[in-house]
Write a protein that holds these residues in place. Sequence first.
Motif, PDB file in Angstrom:
ATOM      1  N   GLY A  50      -7.781 -11.390   0.634  1.00 58.02           N
ATOM      2  CA  GLY A  50      -7.318 -10.264  -0.418  1.00 58.02           C
ATOM      3  C   GLY A  50      -7.473 -10.667  -1.877  1.00 58.02           C
ATOM      4  O   GLY A  50      -8.176 -11.911  -2.229  1.00 58.02           O
ATOM      5  N   GLY A 186      -2.650  -3.239   1.215  1.00 57.77           N
ATOM      6  CA  GLY A 186      -3.783  -3.328   0.126  1.00 57.77           C
ATOM      7  C   GLY A 186      -4.137  -1.616   0.132  1.00 57.77           C
ATOM      8  O   GLY A 186      -3.740  -0.807   0.670  1.00 57.77           O
ATOM      9  N   ASP A 200      -9.745  -4.553   2.067  1.00 59.69           N
ATOM     10  CA  ASP A 200      -9.100  -3.584   1.350  1.00 59.69           C
ATOM     11  C   ASP A 200      -9.663  -2.092   1.747  1.00 59.69           C
ATOM     12  O   ASP A 200     -10.544  -1.774   0.943  1.00 59.69           O
ATOM     13  N   VAL A 321      -7.306   0.019  -5.099  1.00 63.96           N
ATOM     14  CA  VAL A 321      -6.910  -1.276  -5.634  1.00 63.96           C
ATOM     15  C   VAL A 321      -6.476  -1.386  -7.164  1.00 63.96           C
ATOM     16  O   VAL A 321      -5.366  -2.116  -7.252  1.00 63.96           O
TER      17      VAL A 321
END
Length: 530
Positions: A50, A186, A200, A321
């Motif tokens: 991530g 996410g 993501d 994001v």
Amino acid sequence: MPAPEPVPAVVEADVLVVGGGPAGTWAAVAAAEAGASVVLADKGYCGTSGSAAAGGNNLWYLPPGPARAESIDRRTAQGGSLTDRGWMHRTVDETYRRIERLAEFGYPFPVDEDGRQRRGSLQGPQYLRTMRRAVHRRGVRILDHSPALELLVDADGAVGGAAGVHRQDGWRPWRVHAKATVLATGGCAFLSGAFGLNVDTGDGALFAAEAGAELSGMEFSNAYALSPAYGNHTKGLMMQFATYYDEGGTVIPADGLGGREVLARHVVAGGRVFARLDKAPAGLHAAMRTAQPNYFIPLDKAGIDPFTTPYEVRFVLEGTVRGTGGLRLVSADCATTVPGLFAAGDVATRELVTGGISGGGSHNAAWAISSGSWAGAGAARAAARRAGLGPLRPAGRAGLRPAGRPAGSAGTADVVAAVQGEVVPLERNYFRTGERLRGSLATLDDVWAAVTAGLGGGTAYDVLKARQAAAMAAHARWMYRAALARDESRAMHRRDDRQATDPGLARRLLTGGLDEVWTRYEPEDTAVAA
């Protein structure tokens, strides 16, 4: 060392947390400390995958005092008047207290010359390593490399856990039956290659929508970052020291909040953009390299000193994001519109805290900490109230259970390419018009029809990739339906054909649906109690 004990095919728990980044680990800690038995399933390795784990993270970290109110005032104006002051105060206060807990967990904050810890930023690798240790020490069962594929629901539609596969154990299936589930998966960066974001792909929002969840703020999804053309580092900390130039060496005036738009228009017109970090004082150069070493590695390999030599930069899509849209929250403990399901971090809408504008850390990092803590505690309370689980059925569909003849892996790459073709170009997503949005939606609706009809089948790996592609297609349609419905420009949402901001539209815009995507404005008197 003996091999780890294999995980049973079905695991029972009070709370399941899906996702192992900051929001997921804080949720697991909070749920466990509330007395719940907890399982955490991560697509990658909890603590390393991530965006947060890939670099430095600055925080919206403010001690009690007038600076908090001043910061809230600024963000309210910048965010298009879509924030909620109660949630903002609550977030900055929760973050301040949780960072104290992080120090107790053993995070090595640097110390200034007066011996005080500097807590305004975190180094991602050490931060997530510390959080993994905190999760483990609280008895949470961690399923690494175990992506979820779908939610499980009971006869009433309440979520009762999830199912997925163990990537490093022969793609063996797993199921967790849980009385409450927290999604911390996410946002969606559309496999754009942004730094640390290829995990993501928006999976959690797709799972939730299949169970009937609503979303909010999906029009605020056109976040792009600048990366050196020689790499993919999209953390924006260094760019505050940059002067920008065109290919002929002429300065491009790109200061202030509108500077990024100036650069984007230059690129859309066919130009190239170069940056030089010549605003950074010489005494700060070493500290900058320490704070973001990954930014400088590809430049150093190319023989470029970014403090003295202009280097080309490019725009990279970061979608939701760094955008602010996500699952709609209906309570102070981050419950979604689906019973038994909570959301935290980037998969949840951040409009209440950031409005329609966001960034790489700061408010986003604070939101991950705070929402994760609230969602984990809320899920533990919900699990304690739920008497038990009846029969569960899988809720997944697109890319998993095609309505027609399965295409195996053959169509996945085509779906990804088609979606990226509509959402990655600046001239379609950054600078929007009604005409271009309608054209993209016509293409994306056809893509979705193909996804539901035939995408799926093949190996477990093929199914995972198909689910990711389906999630990306769903996000693109939610984003553009919402962008078309918001008939104005506000915060990061730009409509070149509607450049004014309409005071009457200072309301959050809700979105939902899969085969038929709907939008509606939230009533003016609607508020989520903080």
